[in-house]
Design a protein around this motif. Sequence first.
Motif, mmCIF file in Angstrom:
data_model
loop_
_atom_site.group_PDB
_atom_site.id
_atom_site.type_symbol
_atom_site.label_atom_id
_atom_site.label_comp_id
_atom_site.label_asym_id
_atom_site.label_seq_id
_atom_site.Cartn_x
_atom_site.Cartn_y
_atom_site.Cartn_z
ATOM 1 N N LYS A 92 0.509 -98.892 -91.723
ATOM 2 C CA LYS A 92 1.790 -99.280 -91.115
ATOM 3 C C LYS A 92 2.965 -98.617 -91.815
ATOM 4 O O LYS A 92 4.028 -98.409 -91.212
ATOM 5 N N SER A 93 2.788 -98.302 -93.105
ATOM 6 C CA SER A 93 3.889 -97.732 -93.896
ATOM 7 C C SER A 93 3.319 -96.851 -94.993
ATOM 8 O O SER A 93 2.184 -97.053 -95.448
ATOM 9 N N TYR A 94 4.093 -95.873 -95.432
ATOM 10 C CA TYR A 94 3.674 -95.040 -96.552
ATOM 11 C C TYR A 94 3.690 -95.823 -97.857
ATOM 12 O O TYR A 94 3.076 -95.401 -98.845
ATOM 13 N N LYS A 95 4.400 -96.956 -97.887
ATOM 14 C CA LYS A 95 4.481 -97.760 -99.104
ATOM 15 C C LYS A 95 3.224 -98.621 -99.237
ATOM 16 O O LYS A 95 3.267 -99.851 -99.225
ATOM 17 N N THR A 96 2.108 -97.950 -99.337
ATOM 18 C CA THR A 96 0.829 -98.643 -99.443
ATOM 19 C C THR A 96 -0.121 -97.793 -100.279
ATOM 20 O O THR A 96 0.265 -96.744 -100.796
ATOM 21 N N LYS A 97 -1.372 -98.253 -100.398
ATOM 22 C CA LYS A 97 -2.364 -97.542 -101.184
ATOM 23 C C LYS A 97 -3.600 -97.289 -100.337
ATOM 24 O O LYS A 97 -4.051 -98.167 -99.605
ATOM 25 N N VAL A 98 -4.147 -96.074 -100.414
ATOM 26 C CA VAL A 98 -5.342 -95.722 -99.658
ATOM 27 C C VAL A 98 -6.369 -95.093 -100.591
ATOM 28 O O VAL A 98 -6.031 -94.594 -101.664
ATOM 29 N N LYS A 99 -7.634 -95.111 -100.159
ATOM 30 C CA LYS A 99 -8.725 -94.437 -100.867
ATOM 31 C C LYS A 99 -9.177 -93.279 -99.987
ATOM 32 O O LYS A 99 -9.691 -93.497 -98.892
ATOM 33 N N THR A 100 -8.973 -92.055 -100.462
ATOM 34 C CA THR A 100 -9.262 -90.870 -99.652
ATOM 35 C C THR A 100 -9.727 -89.723 -100.539
ATOM 36 O O THR A 100 -9.740 -89.823 -101.763
ATOM 37 N N TYR A 101 -10.070 -88.633 -99.903
ATOM 38 C CA TYR A 101 -10.215 -87.352 -100.588
ATOM 39 C C TYR A 101 -8.871 -86.640 -100.515
ATOM 40 O O TYR A 101 -8.040 -86.940 -99.651
ATOM 41 N N VAL A 102 -8.643 -85.708 -101.413
ATOM 42 C CA VAL A 102 -7.379 -84.967 -101.443
ATOM 43 C C VAL A 102 -7.674 -83.500 -101.690
ATOM 44 O O VAL A 102 -8.543 -83.162 -102.501
ATOM 45 N N LYS A 103 -6.952 -82.651 -100.998
ATOM 46 C CA LYS A 103 -7.140 -81.209 -101.143
ATOM 47 C C LYS A 103 -5.783 -80.552 -101.359
ATOM 48 O O LYS A 103 -4.801 -80.887 -100.690
ATOM 49 N N LEU A 104 -5.703 -79.638 -102.313
ATOM 50 C CA LEU A 104 -4.474 -78.856 -102.465
ATOM 51 C C LEU A 104 -4.293 -77.974 -101.240
ATOM 52 O O LEU A 104 -5.257 -77.375 -100.754
ATOM 53 N N LYS A 105 -3.097 -77.908 -100.738
ATOM 54 C CA LYS A 105 -2.835 -77.122 -99.538
ATOM 55 C C LYS A 105 -3.213 -75.660 -99.765
ATOM 56 O O LYS A 105 -2.841 -75.046 -100.758
#
Length: 352
Positions: A92-105
């Motif tokens: 709902k908002s960016y002011k939250t926490k998620v568990k994901t993978y991350v890749k440098l652009k």
Amino acid sequence: MKTITKALYLLTVLIAFNGCGGNGKTGNIKVDGIQSKVQKVLSGNEIELKNGLKVQILGIKPTEHTKDYLEKQVKGETVIVIADSRQKQFIKSYKTKVKTYVKLKGEKYCISGKLLLNGTADLRQTAVHDSLEHFKAYPNIGGGRPPMSQTELLTYMKPATFMVYCQNEGLGTGFFINDNGLALTNNHVYDGSQNAVICFFGDDGKLDATNYRKINRVLYTVRTGEKERIDFTVFQVQLDNGEKVRYMPLIKQHARDGEKIAKIGCPLGTSLCDFQPGTLSHYNEGYFTHNIPTNHGDSGGPIVNFKGEVIGVNQSIDFNDVIREQAKGIAYGVDAVLIRQVLDENNIQYGR
């Protein structure tokens, strides 16, 4: 055990090439594909983006080494968030926490996969469902570790390398070859005839005299003569109860002449972690030449390729016998393939 080890390796590789997908809409912002700069590193596997999103990176256990990597390699860079189908797909908002993978652009590998492949991080087996599915699309994966940048290589090598202090005030460099404290240096640095300790580097790259361990025993040592260039000692460092250390694997096949390599050492009198890149010049029987700037105190340190595999032990420098000056650009390393053979023949268990 072999099946379990193979499965863990596959999970490591598949995390590197992680795909994504899923459904289950609970908000209006799609997690997958979010791009933003990394504003802050919160821990060894958590970052905060400029848009306010807090991300726990899936697949890696947080340590001081992974945090150091994130601080130096990821902070300030633009990343792409990649969702796992078993985690939140919409917020709902960016002011939250998620568990994901991350890749440098612009990069091929996910950050977690890169850290696992180069040995900087340990695997955390959570939410790798999508990676496993994605792995099926990469039937030819298995080429081993990806190459690192110079700064990545330094971050990787530093915690596995240390200074050796001997009772007679002699000193040199050494490094770990398994996580239980098995280590290598030169025979002329340490031959087991006297007491010695090793000191780790601090986060600032300086030796931390308060963080030391005793050398427990020598398992194998050889020195074939001043001109023979085969000079190494295998020894056991006495670790604290339950302690595991970072280590670097020995290469299985010779690197090629002309290949990019690098070393870490402790040049005499500096007490600093000195990193220098260079080129492998030529293999000989049991040793090789290289052009990395080398000084007294660097002896016994690791020479690695840019995948972080040890190709040899930094051994010596040639001098001009007439003017007694260092012969620029002529240095030697003991062949790591030879050392592997010695370890195998003596049933000494090292990191693979």
